[in-house]
Scaffold this active site. Structure first.
Site, PDB file in Angstrom:
ATOM      1  CE  LYS A  25      35.001  26.217  37.868  1.00  0.00           C
ATOM      2  NZ  LYS A  25      35.837  27.377  38.202  1.00  0.00           N
ATOM      3  CE  LYS A  58      39.581  35.039  36.572  1.00  0.00           C
ATOM      4  NZ  LYS A  58      40.127  34.543  37.832  1.00  0.00           N
ATOM      5  NE  ARG A  87      43.310  27.847  44.471  1.00  0.00           N
ATOM      6  CZ  ARG A  87      42.492  26.971  43.878  1.00  0.00           C
ATOM      7  NH1 ARG A  87      42.053  25.914  44.525  1.00  0.00           N
ATOM      8  NH2 ARG A  87      42.101  27.165  42.637  1.00  0.00           N
ATOM      9  NE  ARG A  88      45.435  28.783  38.522  1.00  0.00           N
ATOM     10  CZ  ARG A  88      44.497  28.030  37.946  1.00  0.00           C
ATOM     11  NH1 ARG A  88      44.749  26.794  37.581  1.00  0.00           N
ATOM     12  NH2 ARG A  88      43.300  28.512  37.722  1.00  0.00           N
ATOM     13  CD  GLU A 143      50.689  36.216  47.597  1.00  0.00           C
ATOM     14  OE1 GLU A 143      51.044  36.208  46.396  1.00  0.00           O
ATOM     15  OE2 GLU A 143      50.781  37.213  48.326  1.00  0.00           O
ATOM     16  CB  CYS A 170      46.942  37.823  47.363  1.00  0.00           C
ATOM     17  SG  CYS A 170      47.768  37.504  45.791  1.00  0.00           S
ATOM     18  CB  CYS A 189      48.439  42.550  46.807  1.00  0.00           C
ATOM     19  SG  CYS A 189      47.573  41.284  45.848  1.00  0.00           S
ATOM     20  CG  HIS A 204      49.876  38.547  42.528  1.00  0.00           C
ATOM     21  ND1 HIS A 204      49.594  39.516  43.447  1.00  0.00           N
ATOM     22  CD2 HIS A 204      50.111  39.187  41.354  1.00  0.00           C
ATOM     23  CE1 HIS A 204      49.655  40.709  42.873  1.00  0.00           C
ATOM     24  NE2 HIS A 204      49.954  40.532  41.591  1.00  0.00           N
TER      25      HIS A 204
END
Ligand SMILES: [Zn+2]
Length: 401
Positions: free
Chosen positions: A368, A392, A84-85, A80, A220, A132, A78
């Site tokens: 991370k 994830k 960001r990426r 949005e 989103c 969405c 999507h």
């Protein structure tokens, strides 16, 4: 505020129009355009990231992804989320400049050798339509019942079902705009699918719209709600730079929009008392949005970042356009794998790197986790605000370079 929103919208649409045709919708296709604009100085605006996209891989497509493609195929395309990426690529390029003692538009190195953000810098998000998910559940007003002084925000009540039990919309509302996003299965609140205004339940996290097999990606509305709490820089960059928040969210003109639904979808439903961005609808609209002859979602995406090299990519099915399962080709520069590579290059150059081990020896997932302040904030948010946020699949993050 409208002046500012229109200025930002026009700048993004001009930038979009200046890009070549490849990856853009044909005459009967529509897409969503999103973008991040940097404001510096008194009123200097520039687009730093811009993407289009409407697609998302299903859970099946994602988990059947070959081992070599882990971390390189995008699940969520999507606009949005791609934006960001693309913005992350911009940030990495700005960090690289400042570490090479070259000019950066947004960063400086302080006396202690830490990277800080210049004064007077702010970032603003534009999207051609309402995100969405929860933000897109918007009352349709029955004008025959109105007295002419109606303003939606005065009449529509929202009660969080966790505390109470009802969705309340005024009698003036007999129908709502719907979202294809489905409530996540671990939430006890599920859509009623009754006609009119009782079709949806308000509040739960939702997975992205899509036919058939369900996607694993959140809507989103949910993801932007997360950025409002933890910033848009993500966990890896939190090791180098301060948190970056969006100051304004601007939605394009001529699309279903309600400030009430936006505020509910982005923060009110979570009862979070964080600093909120300004939200405004521009009067300028995107030509290639859904409507008229444009009824099919465009399957490809354009991904553009303000970086010196290879600034534009065209993607389809989460891969670089032209590559297939059999012939994977080069991976997208906004994929986890490519971004992780940029991260490792910065680690090698940055003397204040907080990593105790060389990141080549640890997986993307473990890297991370080193971002302690970010992880703490995100953990707290998951306990108090986003209580049922799904994680994830770990196998997609368990890769080294
Ligand atoms: Zn979306």
């Amino acid at each position: 505020m409208l002046d500012f929103a229109d200025k930002v919208a026009k700048l993004c649409l001009d930038k979009y129009n200046s890009l070549k045709k490849s990856g853009k919708p044909t005459d009967n296709e529509w897409t969503v355009l999103s973008s991040i604009v940097l404001k510096s100085g008194v009123d200097e605006l520039s687009v730093v990231a811009l993407c289009t996209g409407t697609k998302c891989l299903s859970g099946k497509e994602l988990t059947s992804t070959k081992f070599e493609e882990r971390g390189s195929r995008l699940s969520d395309s999507h606009a949005e989320i791609l934006t960001r990426r693309a913005f992350l690529r911009y940030l990495y390029s700005q960090i690289a400049s400042v570490l090479k003692c070259q000019h950066s538009d947004i960063f400086i190195l302080n006396d202690k050798g830490n990277i800080t953000i210049k004064k007077g810098i702010s970032f603003h998000f534009f999207s051609s339509q309402t995100p969405c998910g929860d933000c897109s559940i918007i009352p349709k007003i029955n004008t025959s019942l109105l007295d002419g002084n109606y303003h939606p925000s005065k009449k529509i009540k929202f009660l969080n079902k966790r505390e109470s039990a009802e969705i309340e919309v005024g009698n003036e509302v007999d129908d709502i705009h719907r979202t294809g996003a489905k409530c996540i299965s671990t939430d006890e609140r599920q859509d009623l699918h009754q006609p009119g205004k009782n079709y949806h339940v308000l509040g739960p996290l939702r997975t992205k719209p899509g036919r058939g097999d369900r996607t694993l990606s959140l809507s989103c509305s949910d993801k932007i709600a997360k950025w409002i709490v933890v910033g848009i820089q993500g966990s890896l960059l939190s090791l180098f730079i301060p948190m970056i928040k969006l100051e304004t969210l601007i939605i394009g003109g001529e699309c279903p929009f309600s400030i009430e639904s936006m505020e509910r979808g982005l923060f009110k439903r979570f009862n979070s008392d964080i600093v909120r961005p300004n939200i405004i609808q521009s009067s300028i609209s995107f030509q290639q949005k859904k409507g008229g002859s444009r009824q099919n979602p465009c399957p490809s995406s354009i991904i553009w970042s303000s970086v010196p090299e290879r600034d534009l990519e065209v993607a389809a099915e989460g891969r670089k356009q032209g590559s297939t399962k059999k012939k994977p080709g080069r991976c997208l520069l906004v994929s986890r794998r490519a971004i992780f590579k940029e991260f490792l290059e910065i680690c090698d150059r940055y003397s204040n790197s907080p990593l105790p081990l060389h990141p080549k020896k640890i997986t993307y997932f473990h890297c991370k986790q080193w971002s302690k302040s970010y992880q703490k904030l995100w953990h707290e948010a998951k306990v108090t605000v986003f209580r049922v946020w799904p994680s994830k699949p770990l196998e997609l993050q368990n890769f080294t370079l």
